[in-house]
Write a protein that holds these residues in place. Structure first.
Motif, PDB file in Angstrom:
ATOM      1  N   GLN A   1     -10.407 -10.503   2.323  1.00 16.95           N
ATOM      2  CA  GLN A   1      -9.102 -11.161   2.225  1.00 16.95           C
ATOM      3  C   GLN A   1      -8.181 -10.417   1.260  1.00 16.95           C
ATOM      4  N   ILE A   2      -8.735  -9.970   0.135  1.00 14.07           N
ATOM      5  CA  ILE A   2      -7.938  -9.213  -0.831  1.00 14.07           C
ATOM      6  C   ILE A   2      -7.450  -7.907  -0.211  1.00 14.07           C
ATOM      7  N   GLY A   3      -8.321  -7.252   0.555  1.00 13.70           N
ATOM      8  CA  GLY A   3      -7.931  -6.007   1.217  1.00 13.70           C
ATOM      9  C   GLY A   3      -6.819  -6.209   2.225  1.00 13.70           C
ATOM     10  N   ILE A   4      -6.924  -7.267   3.012  1.00 15.25           N
ATOM     11  CA  ILE A   4      -5.896  -7.566   4.019  1.00 15.25           C
ATOM     12  C   ILE A   4      -4.560  -7.885   3.347  1.00 15.25           C
ATOM     13  N   LEU A   5      -4.613  -8.691   2.285  1.00 12.88           N
ATOM     14  CA  LEU A   5      -3.381  -9.028   1.567  1.00 12.88           C
ATOM     15  C   LEU A   5      -2.770  -7.785   0.914  1.00 12.88           C
ATOM     16  N   SER A   6      -3.594  -6.898   0.390  1.00 12.27           N
ATOM     17  CA  SER A   6      -3.075  -5.672  -0.225  1.00 12.27           C
ATOM     18  C   SER A   6      -2.363  -4.811   0.808  1.00 12.27           C
TER      19      SER A   6
ATOM     20  N   ILE B   1       0.955  -6.445   1.535  1.00 11.40           N
ATOM     21  CA  ILE B   1       1.876  -6.227   0.420  1.00 11.40           C
ATOM     22  C   ILE B   1       2.443  -4.813   0.464  1.00 11.40           C
ATOM     23  N   ASN B   2       1.599  -3.826   0.740  1.00 13.29           N
ATOM     24  CA  ASN B   2       2.069  -2.440   0.828  1.00 13.29           C
ATOM     25  C   ASN B   2       3.077  -2.266   1.957  1.00 13.29           C
ATOM     26  N   ASN B   3       2.806  -2.903   3.111  1.00 13.13           N
ATOM     27  CA  ASN B   3       3.726  -2.806   4.244  1.00 13.13           C
ATOM     28  C   ASN B   3       5.068  -3.455   3.923  1.00 13.13           C
ATOM     29  N   LEU B   4       5.037  -4.633   3.290  1.00 16.20           N
ATOM     30  CA  LEU B   4       6.285  -5.307   2.939  1.00 16.20           C
ATOM     31  C   LEU B   4       7.059  -4.537   1.875  1.00 16.20           C
TER      32      LEU B   4
ATOM     33  N   ILE C   1     -11.230  -3.361  -7.228  1.00 17.23           N
ATOM     34  CA  ILE C   1     -10.124  -2.808  -8.003  1.00 17.23           C
ATOM     35  C   ILE C   1     -10.097  -1.281  -7.860  1.00 17.23           C
ATOM     36  N   LYS C   2     -11.300  -0.658  -7.912  1.00 17.86           N
ATOM     37  CA  LYS C   2     -11.371   0.797  -7.766  1.00 17.86           C
ATOM     38  C   LYS C   2     -11.043   1.223  -6.333  1.00 17.86           C
ATOM     39  N   LYS C   3     -11.587   0.497  -5.337  1.00 15.41           N
ATOM     40  CA  LYS C   3     -11.366   0.876  -3.939  1.00 15.41           C
ATOM     41  C   LYS C   3      -9.895   0.800  -3.552  1.00 15.41           C
ATOM     42  N   LEU C   4      -9.231  -0.269  -3.976  1.00 13.60           N
ATOM     43  CA  LEU C   4      -7.837  -0.481  -3.576  1.00 13.60           C
ATOM     44  C   LEU C   4      -6.844   0.116  -4.574  1.00 13.60           C
ATOM     45  N   ASN C   5      -7.364   0.640  -5.690  1.00 10.67           N
ATOM     46  CA  ASN C   5      -6.511   1.274  -6.689  1.00 10.67           C
ATOM     47  C   ASN C   5      -5.429   0.316  -7.182  1.00 10.67           C
TER      48      ASN C   5
END
Length: 85
Positions: A24-29, A32-35, A78-82
């Motif tokens: 879920q955190i990955g999908i939201l990230s 957020i990046n797209n927006l 946190i490390k994977k998604l930077n």
């Protein structure tokens, strides 16, 4: 820009995992990046800015939950998604 399926596949804990906290955190990230990219082009889009705010707050709550219940997974995501520097 990754697709939702790619994000799920890269963060899934097991083969059929589509809704764990990490996913879920990955999908939201990704959302957020797209927006954020959208707002660089359309600065006056106030309706989408509400969706961005909701997504950021939801991700913040999920990260808080993950840090309380599974600190190792929190550090890993946190490390994977930077997300943090």
């Amino acid at each position: 820009m990754k697709s939702k399926k790619d994000t799920i596949k890269s963060l899934a804990l097991h083969k059929k995992d589509v809704g764990s906290t990490v996913v879920q955190i990955g999908i939201l990230s990704e959302k957020i990046n797209n927006l954020s990219g959208h707002f660089k082009k359309f600065k006056k889009d106030k309706h989408s800015s509400r969706g961005l705010t909701k997504s950021v707050n939801q991700r913040k709550r999920l990260l808080s939950y993950l840090s309380r219940n599974n600190p190792e997974a929190y550090k890993d995501i946190i490390k994977k998604l930077n997300l943090r520097k």
